[in-house]
Design a protein around this motif. Sequence first.
Motif: not given
Length: 123
Positions: A82-111
Amino acid sequence: MTFRTNPFIQRETHAFTANASIGIGANAVATMVVVEPPPATIDELYKHMEKQFIQQRNQMKAIKKGIETKLSKQETKLNELISESHNKLSDLNNKVEHFAIGSIDWQVFGVLLVFYGSYLNLT
């Protein structure tokens, strides 16, 4: 009072095995089984039954202890999973947030680049 046969009493048996070798290739095996006599009085029967109850209680305690140790091992494994899956899930959530925020920056730069290109094209 004597008891001739009682189907509820298990007689204790002890087996002894002796091996002897007489010469080359000649072996002899002797087995002797000793059977305890049935209880002759009520007191002996009571003591015998009490001894059997104590043995069964000890066996049940050993079985219960074994089950409890297995359950505790399974519980620790489950908690680790359970703790391992919770850690993996939080890591995946952080990666998705980073990708979403990073891609918004690139999208704004492209616009901004498109607007700048269109501004340069107009002038």
